[in-house]
Design a protein around this motif. Structure first.
Motif, PDB file in Angstrom:
ATOM      1  N   ASN A 180      -2.051  18.610  -7.904  1.00 40.19           N
ATOM      2  CA  ASN A 180      -1.300  19.564  -7.087  1.00 40.19           C
ATOM      3  C   ASN A 180      -0.008  20.037  -7.748  1.00 40.19           C
ATOM      4  OD1 ASN A 180      -2.657  19.668  -4.213  1.00 40.19           O
ATOM      5  ND2 ASN A 180      -2.740  17.530  -4.886  1.00 40.19           N
ATOM      6  N   GLY A 181       0.183  19.713  -8.986  1.00 45.32           N
ATOM      7  CA  GLY A 181       1.345  20.227  -9.708  1.00 45.32           C
ATOM      8  C   GLY A 181       2.670  19.797  -9.128  1.00 45.32           C
ATOM      9  N   GLY A 182       2.750  18.583  -8.578  1.00 43.25           N
ATOM     10  CA  GLY A 182       4.012  18.077  -8.050  1.00 43.25           C
ATOM     11  C   GLY A 182       4.390  18.620  -6.696  1.00 43.25           C
ATOM     12  N   ASP A 183       3.411  19.088  -5.924  1.00 41.57           N
ATOM     13  CA  ASP A 183       3.692  19.602  -4.579  1.00 41.57           C
ATOM     14  C   ASP A 183       4.188  18.456  -3.690  1.00 41.57           C
ATOM     15  OD1 ASP A 183       3.851  20.957  -2.225  1.00 41.57           O
ATOM     16  OD2 ASP A 183       1.691  21.214  -1.959  1.00 41.57           O
ATOM     17  N   ARG A 184       5.372  18.636  -3.096  1.00 35.75           N
ATOM     18  CA  ARG A 184       5.982  17.571  -2.288  1.00 35.75           C
ATOM     19  C   ARG A 184       5.145  17.244  -1.055  1.00 35.75           C
ATOM     20  NH1 ARG A 184       9.308  13.349  -3.167  1.00 35.75           N
ATOM     21  NH2 ARG A 184      10.378  12.756  -1.225  1.00 35.75           N
ATOM     22  N   GLY A 185       4.605  18.278  -0.425  1.00 38.86           N
ATOM     23  CA  GLY A 185       3.797  18.054   0.778  1.00 38.86           C
ATOM     24  C   GLY A 185       2.541  17.263   0.478  1.00 38.86           C
ATOM     25  N   SER A 186       1.919  17.545  -0.670  1.00 39.57           N
ATOM     26  CA  SER A 186       0.712  16.816  -1.048  1.00 39.57           C
ATOM     27  C   SER A 186       1.021  15.358  -1.370  1.00 39.57           C
ATOM     28  CB  SER A 186       0.049  17.486  -2.250  1.00 39.57           C
ATOM     29  OG  SER A 186      -0.440  18.762  -1.914  1.00 39.57           O
ATOM     30  N   GLU A 187       2.200  15.103  -1.958  1.00 39.64           N
ATOM     31  CA  GLU A 187       2.576  13.721  -2.260  1.00 39.64           C
ATOM     32  C   GLU A 187       2.755  12.904  -0.974  1.00 39.64           C
ATOM     33  OE1 GLU A 187       5.947  13.560  -4.764  1.00 39.64           O
ATOM     34  OE2 GLU A 187       5.002  14.643  -6.435  1.00 39.64           O
ATOM     35  N   ASP A 188       3.399  13.507   0.032  1.00 36.59           N
ATOM     36  CA  ASP A 188       3.562  12.804   1.311  1.00 36.59           C
ATOM     37  C   ASP A 188       2.206  12.540   1.967  1.00 36.59           C
ATOM     38  OD1 ASP A 188       6.269  12.902   0.900  1.00 36.59           O
ATOM     39  OD2 ASP A 188       6.576  14.691   2.162  1.00 36.59           O
ATOM     40  N   ARG A 189       1.357  13.548   1.894  1.00 36.27           N
ATOM     41  CA  ARG A 189       0.014  13.379   2.465  1.00 36.27           C
ATOM     42  C   ARG A 189      -0.762  12.298   1.712  1.00 36.27           C
ATOM     43  NH1 ARG A 189      -3.322  13.154   6.628  1.00 36.27           N
ATOM     44  NH2 ARG A 189      -5.384  14.069   6.216  1.00 36.27           N
ATOM     45  N   PHE A 190      -0.579  12.246   0.406  1.00 32.74           N
ATOM     46  CA  PHE A 190      -1.254  11.251  -0.432  1.00 32.74           C
ATOM     47  C   PHE A 190      -0.815   9.829  -0.036  1.00 32.74           C
ATOM     48  CE2 PHE A 190      -1.391   8.690  -4.368  1.00 32.74           C
ATOM     49  CZ  PHE A 190      -2.751   8.752  -4.633  1.00 32.74           C
ATOM     50  N   ARG A 191       0.485   9.629   0.203  1.00 39.73           N
ATOM     51  CA  ARG A 191       0.985   8.311   0.612  1.00 39.73           C
ATOM     52  C   ARG A 191       0.457   7.925   1.996  1.00 39.73           C
ATOM     53  NH1 ARG A 191       5.779   9.982  -2.158  1.00 39.73           N
ATOM     54  NH2 ARG A 191       6.563  10.922  -0.235  1.00 39.73           N
ATOM     55  N   ASP A 192       0.373   8.902   2.895  1.00 44.12           N
ATOM     56  CA  ASP A 192      -0.158   8.616   4.236  1.00 44.12           C
ATOM     57  C   ASP A 192      -1.622   8.170   4.168  1.00 44.12           C
ATOM     58  OD1 ASP A 192       2.279   9.287   5.286  1.00 44.12           O
ATOM     59  OD2 ASP A 192       1.689  11.348   5.818  1.00 44.12           O
ATOM     60  N   VAL A 193      -2.381   8.821   3.289  1.00 47.03           N
ATOM     61  CA  VAL A 193      -3.798   8.463   3.140  1.00 47.03           C
ATOM     62  C   VAL A 193      -3.939   7.045   2.589  1.00 47.03           C
ATOM     63  CG1 VAL A 193      -5.909   8.985   1.863  1.00 47.03           C
ATOM     64  CG2 VAL A 193      -4.599  10.837   2.913  1.00 47.03           C
ATOM     65  N   LEU A 194      -3.126   6.702   1.588  1.00 45.69           N
ATOM     66  CA  LEU A 194      -3.172   5.355   1.018  1.00 45.69           C
ATOM     67  C   LEU A 194      -2.818   4.296   2.068  1.00 45.69           C
ATOM     68  CD1 LEU A 194      -1.502   5.888  -2.490  1.00 45.69           C
ATOM     69  CD2 LEU A 194      -3.937   5.714  -1.953  1.00 45.69           C
ATOM     70  N   GLN A 195      -1.774   4.578   2.856  1.00 47.18           N
ATOM     71  CA  GLN A 195      -1.346   3.625   3.879  1.00 47.18           C
ATOM     72  C   GLN A 195      -2.410   3.469   4.967  1.00 47.18           C
ATOM     73  OE1 GLN A 195       1.132   1.602   3.882  1.00 47.18           O
ATOM     74  NE2 GLN A 195       0.820   0.798   5.953  1.00 47.18           N
ATOM     75  N   ALA A 196      -3.013   4.578   5.369  1.00 42.47           N
ATOM     76  CA  ALA A 196      -4.046   4.521   6.406  1.00 42.47           C
ATOM     77  C   ALA A 196      -5.257   3.720   5.928  1.00 42.47           C
ATOM     78  CB  ALA A 196      -4.463   5.937   6.799  1.00 42.47           C
ATOM     79  N   TYR A 197      -5.648   3.952   4.681  1.00 47.12           N
ATOM     80  CA  TYR A 197      -6.805   3.220   4.150  1.00 47.12           C
ATOM     81  C   TYR A 197      -6.498   1.725   4.026  1.00 47.12           C
ATOM     82  CZ  TYR A 197     -10.701   1.957   1.137  1.00 47.12           C
ATOM     83  OH  TYR A 197     -11.826   1.359   0.615  1.00 47.12           O
ATOM     84  N   ARG A 198      -5.256   1.397   3.676  1.00 51.68           N
ATOM     85  CA  ARG A 198      -4.871  -0.011   3.562  1.00 51.68           C
ATOM     86  C   ARG A 198      -4.958  -0.708   4.928  1.00 51.68           C
ATOM     87  NH1 ARG A 198      -0.258   0.813   1.705  1.00 51.68           N
ATOM     88  NH2 ARG A 198      -0.851   0.842  -0.503  1.00 51.68           N
ATOM     89  N   VAL A 199      -4.531  -0.010   5.982  1.00 52.87           N
ATOM     90  CA  VAL A 199      -4.600  -0.581   7.335  1.00 52.87           C
ATOM     91  C   VAL A 199      -6.047  -0.831   7.747  1.00 52.87           C
ATOM     92  CG1 VAL A 199      -4.182  -0.089   9.778  1.00 52.87           C
ATOM     93  CG2 VAL A 199      -2.410   0.410   8.086  1.00 52.87           C
ATOM     94  N   LEU A 200      -6.916   0.141   7.487  1.00 50.40           N
ATOM     95  CA  LEU A 200      -8.320   0.002   7.877  1.00 50.40           C
ATOM     96  C   LEU A 200      -9.026  -1.086   7.071  1.00 50.40           C
ATOM     97  CD1 LEU A 200      -9.227   3.789   8.217  1.00 50.40           C
ATOM     98  CD2 LEU A 200      -8.717   2.165  10.048  1.00 50.40           C
ATOM     99  N   LYS A 201      -8.649  -1.221   5.818  1.00 44.59           N
ATOM    100  CA  LYS A 201      -9.269  -2.248   4.985  1.00 44.59           C
ATOM    101  C   LYS A 201      -8.839  -3.642   5.423  1.00 44.59           C
ATOM    102  CE  LYS A 201     -10.260  -3.368   0.177  1.00 44.59           C
ATOM    103  NZ  LYS A 201     -10.027  -2.995  -1.242  1.00 44.59           N
ATOM    104  N   GLN A 202      -7.560  -3.799   5.761  1.00 47.68           N
ATOM    105  CA  GLN A 202      -7.082  -5.092   6.244  1.00 47.68           C
ATOM    106  C   GLN A 202      -7.717  -5.464   7.584  1.00 47.68           C
ATOM    107  OE1 GLN A 202      -2.821  -4.747   6.312  1.00 47.68           O
ATOM    108  NE2 GLN A 202      -2.596  -5.080   4.099  1.00 47.68           N
ATOM    109  N   ALA A 203      -8.058  -4.451   8.378  1.00 44.67           N
ATOM    110  CA  ALA A 203      -8.708  -4.703   9.667  1.00 44.67           C
ATOM    111  C   ALA A 203     -10.195  -4.985   9.521  1.00 44.67           C
ATOM    112  CB  ALA A 203      -8.497  -3.508  10.594  1.00 44.67           C
ATOM    113  N   GLY A 204     -10.728  -4.842   8.305  1.00 46.47           N
ATOM    114  CA  GLY A 204     -12.140  -5.121   8.079  1.00 46.47           C
ATOM    115  C   GLY A 204     -13.069  -4.011   8.507  1.00 46.47           C
ATOM    116  N   LEU A 205     -12.549  -2.805   8.650  1.00 43.75           N
ATOM    117  CA  LEU A 205     -13.376  -1.675   9.079  1.00 43.75           C
ATOM    118  C   LEU A 205     -14.022  -0.945   7.917  1.00 43.75           C
ATOM    119  CD1 LEU A 205     -11.112  -0.207  11.916  1.00 43.75           C
ATOM    120  CD2 LEU A 205     -13.027  -1.792  12.101  1.00 43.75           C
ATOM    121  N   CYS A 206     -13.673  -1.321   6.706  1.00 43.44           N
ATOM    122  CA  CYS A 206     -14.293  -0.676   5.545  1.00 43.44           C
ATOM    123  C   CYS A 206     -14.310  -1.658   4.373  1.00 43.44           C
ATOM    124  CB  CYS A 206     -13.544   0.604   5.172  1.00 43.44           C
ATOM    125  SG  CYS A 206     -11.803   0.336   4.758  1.00 43.44           S
TER     126      CYS A 206
END
Length: 206
Positions: A180-206
């Protein structure tokens, strides 16, 4: 003046219990005995609750020769002893309801660890068997934090582990900083996706 102290008048002699018992007891039922029948002795089989009344010497003599199973065949005695082990309650053989013939679930699909170990486990009574539809389990187990993580990935509570992983890979590729060429909005969205996946993985849903 009385020849004894006044305290003597308050003394009471305790009555002899044995003498009182003998005076109220019937005559010993032993032939020729005239003593009081102060002791009970069971009459015998099929007459439970009925007793003879004997004196002390004759109740001892009676008990020496008493046999509850007198006249009963050995096979009946053996059967009585076997039933007494379970309190004379009915019992059934294992697997009489077909429980032993049912196939057990593959525990390795529901638990982490060595699959070979859990594959050797057997659960004939389905004590550890989960819901038939894994989507129902996802929807039922979803907590507020997990539901928010699913919403971040654009999924609902019915999503399976396979759906979560596929969606995660798709969003990571889309919002990765290198794409995304350093797009700030995409970076924030990228961190949210990583955090969400970490929560679901710790819960054993994936």
């Amino acid at each position: 003046m009385k020849p004894y102290p006044k305290y003597f008048e308050k003394i009471r002699v305790r009555p002899d219990k044995d003498a009182e018992l003998k005076s109220h007891s019937p005559i010993c039922q032993w032939d020729g005995c005239k003593e009081a029948g102060t002791h009970r002795a069971p009459v015998g089989r099929m007459k439970e609750g009925e007793y003879f009344r004997f004196c002390f010497d004759h109740v001892r003599e009676y008990n020496k020769g008493f046999n509850y199973f007198s006249g009963v065949p050995d096979t009946e005695v053996a059967r009585f002893q076997k039933e007494a082990m379970t309190g004379h309650r009915p019992t059934w053989k294992m697997g009489v309801n077909g429980a032993s013939t049912r196939s057990s679930p593959d525990i390795a699909q529901h638990r982490s660890g060595r699959a070979g170990y859990y594959n050797r486990m057997r659960d004939p009574f389905d004590l550890f068997k989960g819901p038939k539809d894994p989507r129902e389990a996802r929807e039922r187990k979803a907590k507020p934090l997990e539901a928010k993580a699913l919403e971040t990935l654009g999924l609902d509570t019915k999503a399976t582990g396979k759906d979560i992983k596929a969606r995660y890979k798709e969003l990571v590729k889309r919002h990765h900083p290198d794409a995304n060429g350093g797009d700030r909005g995409s970076e924030d969205r990228f961190r949210d996706v990583l955090q969400a996946y970490r929560v679901l993985k710790q819960a054993g849903l994936c």
